[in-house]
Write a protein that holds these residues in place. Structure first.
Motif, short mmCIF file in Angstrom:
data_model
loop_
_atom_site.label_atom_id
_atom_site.label_comp_id
_atom_site.label_asym_id
_atom_site.label_seq_id
_atom_site.Cartn_x
_atom_site.Cartn_y
_atom_site.Cartn_z
N PRO A 220 0.83 -1.21 0.00
CA PRO A 220 0.00 0.00 0.00
C PRO A 220 0.86 1.25 0.00
CG PRO A 220 0.04 -1.01 2.18
CD PRO A 220 0.74 -1.97 1.25
N ILE A 221 0.29 2.33 -0.50
CA ILE A 221 0.99 3.61 -0.56
C ILE A 221 0.67 4.38 0.72
CG2 ILE A 221 1.26 5.75 -1.85
CD1 ILE A 221 0.35 4.24 -4.32
N ASP A 222 1.68 4.56 1.55
CA ASP A 222 1.48 5.17 2.86
C ASP A 222 1.49 6.70 2.82
OD1 ASP A 222 1.42 2.61 3.91
OD2 ASP A 222 3.59 2.57 4.22
N GLY A 223 2.24 7.28 1.90
CA GLY A 223 2.41 8.73 1.91
C GLY A 223 1.83 9.39 0.67
N LEU A 224 2.04 10.69 0.61
CA LEU A 224 1.65 11.46 -0.56
C LEU A 224 2.56 11.13 -1.73
CD1 LEU A 224 1.19 14.92 1.17
CD2 LEU A 224 -0.65 13.46 0.33
N LEU A 225 2.05 11.27 -2.92
CA LEU A 225 2.87 11.12 -4.11
C LEU A 225 3.57 12.45 -4.41
CD1 LEU A 225 0.47 9.04 -6.38
CD2 LEU A 225 2.26 8.22 -4.84
N ASP A 226 4.64 12.35 -5.18
CA ASP A 226 5.44 13.53 -5.51
C ASP A 226 4.71 14.32 -6.59
OD1 ASP A 226 7.34 15.43 -5.88
OD2 ASP A 226 8.87 14.08 -6.70
N ASP A 227 3.93 15.30 -6.17
CA ASP A 227 3.13 16.08 -7.12
C ASP A 227 4.00 16.94 -8.04
OD1 ASP A 227 1.48 19.00 -7.38
OD2 ASP A 227 0.36 17.18 -7.90
N THR A 228 5.22 17.27 -7.60
CA THR A 228 6.08 18.12 -8.43
C THR A 228 6.64 17.38 -9.64
OG1 THR A 228 8.06 17.53 -7.13
CG2 THR A 228 6.75 19.41 -6.38
N LEU A 229 6.46 16.07 -9.69
CA LEU A 229 6.98 15.30 -10.82
C LEU A 229 6.43 15.79 -12.14
CD1 LEU A 229 8.56 12.78 -11.89
CD2 LEU A 229 6.45 11.48 -11.55
N LEU A 230 5.15 16.15 -12.17
CA LEU A 230 4.54 16.58 -13.43
C LEU A 230 5.12 17.89 -13.93
CD1 LEU A 230 0.72 15.83 -13.08
CD2 LEU A 230 2.46 14.50 -14.25
N ASP A 231 5.58 18.73 -13.04
CA ASP A 231 6.04 20.07 -13.44
C ASP A 231 7.49 20.12 -13.87
OD1 ASP A 231 3.51 21.11 -12.76
OD2 ASP A 231 4.10 21.17 -10.64
N ARG A 232 8.17 18.97 -13.89
CA ARG A 232 9.59 18.96 -14.26
C ARG A 232 9.72 18.91 -15.78
NH1 ARG A 232 11.16 14.25 -9.87
NH2 ARG A 232 10.51 15.41 -8.00
N LEU A 233 9.77 20.08 -16.37
CA LEU A 233 9.91 20.19 -17.81
C LEU A 233 11.34 20.57 -18.16
CD1 LEU A 233 6.62 22.10 -18.73
CD2 LEU A 233 7.12 19.67 -19.08
N PRO A 234 11.80 20.15 -19.34
CA PRO A 234 13.17 20.51 -19.75
C PRO A 234 13.26 21.97 -20.13
CG PRO A 234 12.05 19.38 -21.53
CD PRO A 234 11.12 19.33 -20.35
N ASP A 235 14.48 22.45 -20.22
CA ASP A 235 14.68 23.82 -20.70
C ASP A 235 14.19 23.95 -22.14
OD1 ASP A 235 15.80 24.43 -18.27
OD2 ASP A 235 17.86 24.01 -18.95
N VAL A 236 13.94 25.17 -22.51
CA VAL A 236 13.40 25.41 -23.85
C VAL A 236 14.35 24.92 -24.93
CG1 VAL A 236 12.58 27.17 -25.45
CG2 VAL A 236 12.09 27.38 -22.99
N ASN A 237 15.65 25.05 -24.70
CA ASN A 237 16.63 24.72 -25.74
C ASN A 237 17.11 23.27 -25.68
OD1 ASN A 237 16.61 27.40 -26.65
ND2 ASN A 237 18.14 28.00 -25.13
N VAL A 238 16.53 22.47 -24.79
CA VAL A 238 16.98 21.08 -24.69
C VAL A 238 16.63 20.31 -25.94
CG1 VAL A 238 16.59 18.91 -23.47
CG2 VAL A 238 16.99 21.02 -22.19
N TYR A 239 15.40 20.47 -26.40
CA TYR A 239 14.95 19.74 -27.57
C TYR A 239 15.09 20.62 -28.81
CZ TYR A 239 13.04 16.14 -24.52
OH TYR A 239 12.90 15.14 -23.59
N GLY A 240 16.22 20.50 -29.47
CA GLY A 240 16.43 21.18 -30.73
C GLY A 240 16.27 20.20 -31.88
N PRO A 241 17.04 20.37 -32.95
CA PRO A 241 17.01 19.40 -34.04
C PRO A 241 17.44 18.02 -33.54
CG PRO A 241 18.09 21.43 -34.72
CD PRO A 241 17.89 21.54 -33.23
#
Length: 425
Positions: A220-241
């Motif tokens: 069973p899951i005893d604690g809260l889940l890491d809600d910040t996981l969804l907000d971890r986006l890469p930098d704008v320039n990470v995905y180029g060509p």
């Protein structure tokens, strides 16, 4: 009148927001420790039946390597000659009894060839275990992301229900003051009922997502889940060509290389099996007539008349050719899969950044202006409902976009996961 209405709305908003945050439907206590993704992956790796099967496969391969290195067992043999005949050989008076043993001597490097096949099979089993571990991590990550997204959808649904309740109170005040038609109150009530029903639906989906995650990790899951996981986006320039894809050392290609190594070792074993083995051994012979003893030495070698091993070599060679072709096909397939996954991750990041940034901010601002204008009588109820509906849809779309990016990133990590020992075969 407007000031009184604004005060009523602010008080109701604070009360319903507090209830939404610490309401009785919350799955876990708010002060519980955060149960991270790494903890979930670790727990799943220890309880997954597939991981247990992979461990058993490695144990079996190691035992197979031990078996491959064993030498053939000696053979005890005995024979009685010149008995139950005619004349002087009647009965057992002239019997000659021989007892001894034969020792098989393998020629052609059969034992080394068998060990080479077993070593290749052990390497393949270790790679398979790494593949299963990577698959488990991907599955747990997807379930974890879905559970986090489901919790956030519940928060969004509760917030929209709060807003719908506020709108219903505002409409009631307007109707009682004679500033609006009773139809506005009915519309607001319908919106509030739908919002409450959506909260119930999202709660069930969140419970199901947590149950699926708990089932996968075996606890069973005893604690809260890491809600910040969804907000971890890469930098704008990470995905180029898109850069050229290097598949060297990936799990899929390492597995194909291991299959080729097994096939190649099989060719060596087939060639070694063409060489006949010797059977040598000493024996003791007792002559019944004189009661004397004599030593006997025997040597035997099979004659490859019907099975000379060529067919086995042809079969092993064809299997090696097949494994080599499959290895090249796998290299092409994994390059394409990684390229597609990287493109999907880049697109998902772009969509998530836009949906959770400018688009969401614009929808929130539009809804804020519509609420103020509705309270001041500048906007009608239809404009308010449309702005609130757009905000709700944008918030859900932002959650979906963030979850899609996290799943796409996990897929890229799965495809590019490195094999143990770098996948060198």
């Amino acid at each position: 009148m407007n000031r009184i209405l604004a005060a009523m709305l602010a008080a109701a908003s604070c009360a319903t927001m507090a209830q939404a945050q610490v309401g009785p439907s919350a799955p876990v206590a708010q002060d519980a420790p955060v149960y991270t993704l790494d903890q979930a992956v670790s727990a799943a790796g220890g309880s997954a039946p597939a991981a247990e099967a992979a461990t058993a496969g490695i144990d079996a391969a190691r035992a197979g390597r031990t078996v491959a290195g064993l030498r053939p067992n000696p053979v005890v043999q005995g024979q009685v000659e010149n008995v139950i005949g005619s004349g002087p050989y009647r009965g057992v008076r002239s019997a000659e009894t021989t007892v001894g043993f034969a020792i098989p001597i393998e020629l052609g490097g059969k034992r080394g060839a068998r060990v080479a096949v077993a070593n290749a099979q052990l390497s393949r089993a270790e790679i398979q275990a790494a593949i299963i571990a990577a698959d488990v991590r991907l599955q747990v990550t997807q379930l974890y992301v879905e559970a986090v997204a489901a919790d956030r959808r519940v928060m969004t649904a509760r917030d929209q229900a709060r807003i719908a309740s506020d709108a219903l109170r505002a409409a009631s005040v307007r109707v009682q003051a004679g500033r609006a038609s009773p139809l506005e109150q009915q519309r607001a009530d319908v919106a509030r009922i739908n919002a409450d029903a959506n909260v119930e639906r999202q709660l069930r989906l969140a419970e199901a997502a947590r149950a699926n995650l708990a089932r996968r990790i075996g606890r069973p899951i005893d604690g809260l889940l890491d809600d910040t996981l969804l907000d971890r986006l890469p930098d704008v320039n990470v995905y180029g060509p898109l850069a050229p894809v290097n598949t060297t050392g990936t799990l899929a290609l390492a597995a194909a290389n291991a299959d080729f190594s097994i096939a190649e070792a099989g060719v060596r074993l087939a060639r070694a099996n063409r060489v006949p083995d010797l059977n040598v051994g000493p024996s003791i012979r007792r002559l019944e007539a004189t009661n004397d003893m004599a030593a006997v030495f025997s040597v035997s070698i099979p004659i490859p008349v019907f099975n000379n091993g060529r067919a086995a070599i042809a079969q092993a060679t064809a299997q090696r050719t097949q494994a080599d072709a499959q290895r090249r096909v796998t290299a092409l397939d994994i390059e394409q899969a990684i390229t597609d996954a990287q493109a999907q991750a880049a697109n998902a990041a772009t969509t998530a950044r836009a949906a959770s940034g400018p688009a969401l901010a614009a929808a929130q601002e539009a809804a804020r202006i519509a609420r103020i204008g509705y309270r001041e009588g500048k906007f009608g109820q239809l404009e308010l409902l449309d702005a609130e509906r757009t905000l709700a849809e944008t918030r859900v779309a932002a959650i979906d976009a963030l979850a899609n990016y996290q799943n796409a990133r996990a897929q890229v990590e799965r495809l590019t996961a490195r094999a143990p020992n770098g996948g060198n075969q």
